[in-house]
Design an enzyme around this catalytic site. Sequence first.
Site, mmCIF file in Angstrom:
data_model
loop_
_atom_site.group_PDB
_atom_site.id
_atom_site.type_symbol
_atom_site.label_atom_id
_atom_site.label_comp_id
_atom_site.label_asym_id
_atom_site.label_seq_id
_atom_site.Cartn_x
_atom_site.Cartn_y
_atom_site.Cartn_z
ATOM 1 N N LYS A 129 -3.845 -10.531 -6.820
ATOM 2 C CA LYS A 129 -5.142 -10.862 -6.202
ATOM 3 C C LYS A 129 -6.268 -9.946 -6.702
ATOM 4 O O LYS A 129 -6.021 -8.790 -7.020
ATOM 5 C CB LYS A 129 -4.968 -10.848 -4.675
ATOM 6 C CG LYS A 129 -5.674 -9.789 -3.944
ATOM 7 C CD LYS A 129 -5.511 -9.819 -2.452
ATOM 8 C CE LYS A 129 -5.808 -8.386 -2.000
ATOM 9 N NZ LYS A 129 -6.022 -8.137 -0.636
ATOM 10 N N LYS B 204 -10.836 -5.043 -4.356
ATOM 11 C CA LYS B 204 -11.949 -4.101 -4.516
ATOM 12 C C LYS B 204 -11.456 -2.701 -4.839
ATOM 13 O O LYS B 204 -12.221 -1.869 -5.297
ATOM 14 C CB LYS B 204 -12.868 -4.105 -3.285
ATOM 15 C CG LYS B 204 -12.216 -3.735 -1.971
ATOM 16 C CD LYS B 204 -13.250 -3.679 -0.855
ATOM 17 C CE LYS B 204 -12.903 -4.530 0.337
ATOM 18 N NZ LYS B 204 -11.666 -4.158 1.032
ATOM 19 N N LYS C 72 0.830 -1.213 0.000
ATOM 20 C CA LYS C 72 0.000 0.000 0.000
ATOM 21 C C LYS C 72 0.852 1.245 0.000
ATOM 22 O O LYS C 72 0.480 2.257 -0.577
ATOM 23 C CB LYS C 72 -0.956 0.008 1.199
ATOM 24 C CG LYS C 72 -2.099 -0.972 1.020
ATOM 25 C CD LYS C 72 -3.295 -0.595 1.846
ATOM 26 C CE LYS C 72 -4.445 -1.535 1.589
ATOM 27 N NZ LYS C 72 -5.587 -1.337 2.460
HETATM 28 P P1 TYM Z 1 -10.162 -6.576 3.147
HETATM 29 O O1 TYM Z 1 -11.203 -5.531 3.302
HETATM 30 O O2 TYM Z 1 -9.040 -6.303 2.225
HETATM 31 O O3 TYM Z 1 -10.822 -7.941 2.693
HETATM 32 C C1 TYM Z 1 -11.906 -8.508 3.406
HETATM 33 C C2 TYM Z 1 -11.856 -10.015 3.394
HETATM 34 O O4 TYM Z 1 -11.881 -10.517 2.059
HETATM 35 C C3 TYM Z 1 -10.757 -11.380 1.856
HETATM 36 N N1 TYM Z 1 -10.293 -11.180 0.475
HETATM 37 C C4 TYM Z 1 -10.112 -12.164 -0.415
HETATM 38 N N2 TYM Z 1 -10.286 -13.490 -0.318
HETATM 39 C C5 TYM Z 1 -10.031 -14.236 -1.423
HETATM 40 N N3 TYM Z 1 -9.595 -13.705 -2.591
HETATM 41 C C6 TYM Z 1 -9.406 -12.385 -2.725
HETATM 42 N N4 TYM Z 1 -8.996 -11.867 -3.870
HETATM 43 C C7 TYM Z 1 -9.662 -11.544 -1.599
HETATM 44 N N5 TYM Z 1 -9.594 -10.214 -1.391
HETATM 45 C C8 TYM Z 1 -9.964 -9.996 -0.111
HETATM 46 C C9 TYM Z 1 -9.713 -10.899 2.857
HETATM 47 O O5 TYM Z 1 -8.760 -11.898 3.141
HETATM 48 C C10 TYM Z 1 -10.564 -10.571 4.037
HETATM 49 O O6 TYM Z 1 -10.903 -11.739 4.769
HETATM 50 N N6 TYM Z 1 -7.397 -6.068 7.232
HETATM 51 C C11 TYM Z 1 -8.627 -6.602 6.739
HETATM 52 C C12 TYM Z 1 -9.852 -6.039 7.421
HETATM 53 C C13 TYM Z 1 -9.847 -6.217 8.901
HETATM 54 C C14 TYM Z 1 -10.098 -7.432 9.586
HETATM 55 C C15 TYM Z 1 -10.036 -7.094 10.957
HETATM 56 C C16 TYM Z 1 -10.351 -8.730 9.169
HETATM 57 C C17 TYM Z 1 -9.657 -5.240 9.815
HETATM 58 N N7 TYM Z 1 -9.768 -5.779 11.061
HETATM 59 C C18 TYM Z 1 -10.224 -8.070 11.927
HETATM 60 C C19 TYM Z 1 -10.548 -9.702 10.145
HETATM 61 C C20 TYM Z 1 -10.471 -9.381 11.510
HETATM 62 C C21 TYM Z 1 -8.733 -6.248 5.261
HETATM 63 O O7 TYM Z 1 -8.129 -5.311 4.772
HETATM 64 O O8 TYM Z 1 -9.601 -6.989 4.567
#
Ligand code: TYM
Length: 334
Positions: A198, A201, A116
């Site tokens: 990957k 979004k 990032k």
């Molecule tokens: P974030 O918002 O990037 O993504 C949310 C969830 O979606 C999963 N994910 C994917 N899984 C499979 N293939 C993909 N291409 C893909 N892109 C995203 C991510 O692994 C995630 O499970 N840091 C976290 C948000 C967060 C969080 C937390 C998660 C903040 N606090 C506490 C769990 C527990 C994040 O940026 O996810």
Amino acid sequence: MTDTARPIVLSGIQPSGRLTLGNYLGAIKNWLPLSERYDCYYMLVDLHAITVRQDPAQLRERSYEFLALYIACGLDPQRNVLFAQSHVPAHARLGWILNCYTQMGELNRMTQFKDKSAKHVDNINAGLYSYPVLMAADILLYQASQVPVGDDQKQHLELTRDVAQRFNNLYGKVFTVPEPMIPPVGARIMSLKEPTKKMSKSDEAETNAIYLLDPPDTIVRKLKKAEMDSGNEIRFDIAGKPGVSNLMSILSATSGESFDAIAERYNGQGYGKFKQAVADAVVECLAPVQAKYRELRADEEGLRKVLRSGADRASAKADATLKKVHDVLGFIPE
Ligand code: TYM
């Protein structure tokens, strides 16, 4: 849901773009059955989202959209605590404390920070750097034993475990040390046009991702244009055939069919037929979600009610942990 003997699950997604099929297959889909066995907490991770500049009106709109989609995907707000991270002050408060128990060397190793900061060179802020510490606070506040996430969050989970163990070694058993819960298929859905990257979004190129609200014809068009590998063999081989393997993961995660069954059925049939089968499976999987979404999104007051109740239920749990933390640190009780 009030049975306190049940183990706890917590997860969340940042409203920093539109929800993708990756978010669904890597995270939300796997959240759905968990309320049978766990007390489940699912957040809109808005505090984390502002580590990258967001347009305020868009952030608010996406937050409503995410919540409506969580529910449309099948997360019943009675059986799951659905809340916004910014509505529960304990997150920021424990986040600060855990900053004092996390080493800069640990944060320097985080690949998401490296990616990032390379992408947002004009805004490498302190929040982006300490992002994983707030994530640790999110999880540890609820004494979560399981955290259902995609593969890309594994490193943050490892840091959370290290911080929890360090704190517990100093002060006794304050935190439950959580385990990641990563699905066997769908944990890393890749970009359609660049299948070694990957699906994200926040990707600027719309054709790289399938969004949960994409209409069926858009889904078909995007999958038709998905980058494929040389040769026309259908086999699961991430290194040798990243494009085919990605579509096999999508098909397997949406239809429940094994990789072997998919390879047997579509091998030798050409990529066109295979892509159409993937598109059909995705459209079928998303149709009920899209149908429910519109109605839910229209009722903004209803959505806010869900969040208010979620924040109350989440705060009860989070405040109890924060109190324990203040106590062991030697702060005067409030
Ligand atoms: P974030 O918002 O990037 O993504 C949310 C969830 O979606 C999963 N994910 C994917 N899984 C499979 N293939 C993909 N291409 C893909 N892109 C995203 C991510 O692994 C995630 O499970 N840091 C976290 C948000 C967060 C969080 C937390 C998660 C903040 N606090 C506490 C769990 C527990 C994040 O940026 O996810």
